[in-house]
Each structure stands twice: as C-alpha cells, then as structure tokens.
Motif scaffolding. Structure first.
Motif, PDB file in Angstrom:
ATOM      1  N   ARG A  81       0.911  -1.213   0.145  1.00 31.42           N
ATOM      2  CA  ARG A  81       0.069   0.033   0.059  1.00 31.42           C
ATOM      3  C   ARG A  81       0.764   1.255   0.149  1.00 31.42           C
ATOM      4  O   ARG A  81       1.814   1.155   0.704  1.00 31.42           O
ATOM      5  N   THR A  82       0.447   2.236  -0.706  1.00 28.61           N
ATOM      6  CA  THR A  82       1.298   3.427  -0.978  1.00 28.61           C
ATOM      7  C   THR A  82       1.496   4.299   0.377  1.00 28.61           C
ATOM      8  O   THR A  82       2.682   4.561   0.974  1.00 28.61           O
ATOM      9  N   TYR A 107       0.652   9.169  -8.785  1.00 26.41           N
ATOM     10  CA  TYR A 107       0.107   8.508  -7.513  1.00 26.41           C
ATOM     11  C   TYR A 107      -0.821   7.316  -7.819  1.00 26.41           C
ATOM     12  O   TYR A 107      -1.657   7.105  -8.778  1.00 26.41           O
ATOM     13  N   LYS A 109      -2.857   3.697  -5.486  1.00 27.78           N
ATOM     14  CA  LYS A 109      -3.211   3.417  -4.335  1.00 27.78           C
ATOM     15  C   LYS A 109      -2.187   2.279  -3.695  1.00 27.78           C
ATOM     16  O   LYS A 109      -1.879   2.311  -2.575  1.00 27.78           O
ATOM     17  N   ARG A 110      -1.950   1.401  -4.661  1.00 30.97           N
ATOM     18  CA  ARG A 110      -0.956   0.142  -4.372  1.00 30.97           C
ATOM     19  C   ARG A 110       0.149   0.160  -5.190  1.00 30.97           C
ATOM     20  O   ARG A 110      -0.308   0.120  -6.648  1.00 30.97           O
ATOM     21  N   ASN A 144       1.642  -0.047 -11.313  1.00 29.71           N
ATOM     22  CA  ASN A 144       0.580   0.109 -10.904  1.00 29.71           C
ATOM     23  C   ASN A 144      -0.040  -1.119 -10.625  1.00 29.71           C
ATOM     24  O   ASN A 144      -0.404  -2.113 -11.363  1.00 29.71           O
TER      25      ASN A 144
END
Length: 323
Positions: A81-82, A107, A109-110, A144
């Motif tokens: 997870r970021t 950006y 999320k993961r 991503n």
C-alpha cells in the motif's frame, strides 16, 4: 493489400519483439536474447502471474516462474500500500531495502514491485566492455497494482526522498588483487552510472533500475613498493642523536648566507653602475672646459688667424674725456 506504412510498422514490431538467436552458443551462455526493455516486459508478465487471483496478501513476496528459454533468471513480486510504504518502507525484498519516504509518480493506491535476478544472463542483457561482473545484475521496478492481469505496463517514476534504496548483494566473486569493486546502475533510459560501494557489498540509489558490482577488466596491477635503502648512521653526541638537527642547521645557515651574499652582490652592482655614470659625466665636463669657446677665424694675408669677437662696450680713449 497491405499499405507500405502498415508494412513498416509490422516489420518494426517483429524485429523488436521477436527474440534473436545467436549463431554460437555454449552450455553456460543463453541461446536466446531479448532487448533489456523487452525483457522487463516479459518478466513483469510472469511476475504478475505468480500473484494469486483470489485475495492476494499485501506485503508478501511471491516468486514467479520464468519461461524455459530464460533459465537462470529469477523473478519475484511484492505488493504494498502506498501509505504504508511511505511511512515504514520495506526491508528484505530479496537484495533490496526499500526506505520510507518513497514517492511514486503518478500516484497510485498500491504499488507492485517486481524483482529481477538475471544470473548468468547479466552480461548478455547489460554488457559492460572493460569491466568484469562480481555479482549478478538485479533489478527493482515499480508498477501500478490496480490490474493484476495487465501486460506491458509502464513503470512508475519512483524516487527516494529521505534515505536511498539499498542493494545488499549476498555473495560476490573473488576480487582480483589491486582493484577496487564499484557499483554500476542501469536506468530505464539506457544510462549507465558508477558509484562507490558501501560496507563491502552494498550499493545505494535514489531511483529504480538494475544494479551490479563490477571491477575494471584492464586495471593495471599495483606497482611494487621500492625497497627502502637503510641510511648510514650519523655519528652524534650522547646516545647517537643530533645528526638530523645538525644537518638541518647547516642547511638553514647555508640558505641565510646565500641570501646575504646575493644582496651584497646586488648592492655592489648598483654602486658600480652609479660610479660609471658619474665618471662619464665628469669626463664630458672636463673636455668641454678644455676646448673653451671657439674663436672665429679670419684671413690675414695668406694665413688664417683666430680673431676675437667684438666686445659690446666700445673702448673710450682718455683724450675723449677732456672736453
């Protein structure tokens, strides 16, 4: 019928995507080679296939299976997870320690980290003329993680903001005598950079890419240290000491005497020049005095005799004073 532009596109795809076969091969050398960027795409596909489709666990390392023509290469994948990655990082992803503060662009999320170990393929995909590899080339690329079945994904722009990414190589080949190993970085744009090695077998970087440890292949052997000739003991005073100080005193005294002598020679030269100039000036004045004022010459008969110039005051006879 295929148009000429379409034929050019198909021709380019075939020659950039299809693996090329080497004319010569050996048991220790791979027989099929891709371009390094196409290899990244192939290994990304096989790494994503190692993730279970049903409830994959974040923070767990999954080892992938490479195709048979890439035997000797290993691939692994890690999903993070970021937010967790930025706060805590991740240590021990094979040779890589991912520090906290990593920023990805764009950006997501993961983040899916894909690990490469090229093994005996290192020199095939990342040749480095003039250098020998002491370690296999290992890679760390970020993608991503939104689609686990995607192929040919572009890499994220990954950058370490606080601490660098550390690459801790587990084993190295024997280091030749007289050479120093260095770290080499291959970025995603074909650039090559060298850096010093940390703590014996650790490299560092602020960007993703492929890394290895190398030494110069044609590095000259270190020159032998010349044998030191023993110095003859100098007889001194009590205890045999004082020879060095006496030599130093003689050297200082000789330097001072040389400076004084040079200054004296300069003074003598200046005085001699001034004396010469004064002597010449006196000789000119003496000659002028001896020659005097030249008299005019007039003819008297057949001879020429000097005649004094007429005076301004006209002589007056005594008889002229008598009125």
């Amino acid at each position: 019928m295929i148009s000429f532009p379409s034929f050019c596109v198909i021709f380019t795809i075939l020659f950039t995507k299809i693996p090329s076969f080497n004319s010569q091969s050996s048991p220790s050398t791979p027989q099929i080679s891709y371009s390094s960027r196409f290899l990244d795409s192939v290994l990304q596909d096989h790494a994503f296939q190692a993730i279970p489709r049903h409830r994959p666990i974040t923070g767990v390392i999954y080892d992938g299976i490479v195709p048979a023509n890439l035997t000797g290469t290993t691939v692994s994948v890690l999903r993070l997870r970021t937010g967790s990655m930025r706060k805590r990082g991740f240590k021990g992803f094979k040779e890589f320690d991912i520090p906290k503060g990593i920023v990805e662009n764009p950006y997501v999320k993961r983040v899916m980290f894909v690990y490469h170990n090229l093994g005996n393929w290192s020199e095939v995909y990342y040749p480095l003329p003039g250098y020998l590899y002491l370690s296999p080339v290992v890679g760390l690329l970020a993608y991503n993680a939104v689609n686990l079945t995607a192929k040919g994904l572009p890499e994220l722009d990954l950058r370490a903001q606080e601490d660098p990414i550390l690459i801790k190589f587990k084993s190295l080949k024997v280091i030749p005598d007289g050479v120093s190993p260095i770290c080499v970085l291959f970025d995603l744009f074909g650039g090559v950079a060298f850096d010093r090695m940390l703590n014996g077998s650790v490299c560092s970087s602020v960007n993703q890419g492929h890394f290895g440890i190398v030494v110069e292949n044609n590095a000259p052997a270190p020159a032998p240290v010349p044998a030191r000739v023993p110095e003859e003991p100098i007889a001194g005073g009590r205890g045999g000491g004082g020879g060095g100080s006496r030599n130093r005193g003689w050297w200082v005294g000789g330097s001072v005497a040389g400076v004084v002598l040079l200054a004296a020679l300069v003074v003598v030269f200046v005085l001699w020049v001034r004396w010469c100039r004064g002597t010449k000036r006196m000789e000119k004045m003496t000659d002028a005095a001896e020659r005097g004022v030249p008299l005019s010459v007039t003819a008297v008969g057949r001879a020429e005799v000097p005649v004094a110039m007429a005076t301004r005051t006209k002589p007056v006879l005594e008889s002229e004073y008598v009125s």
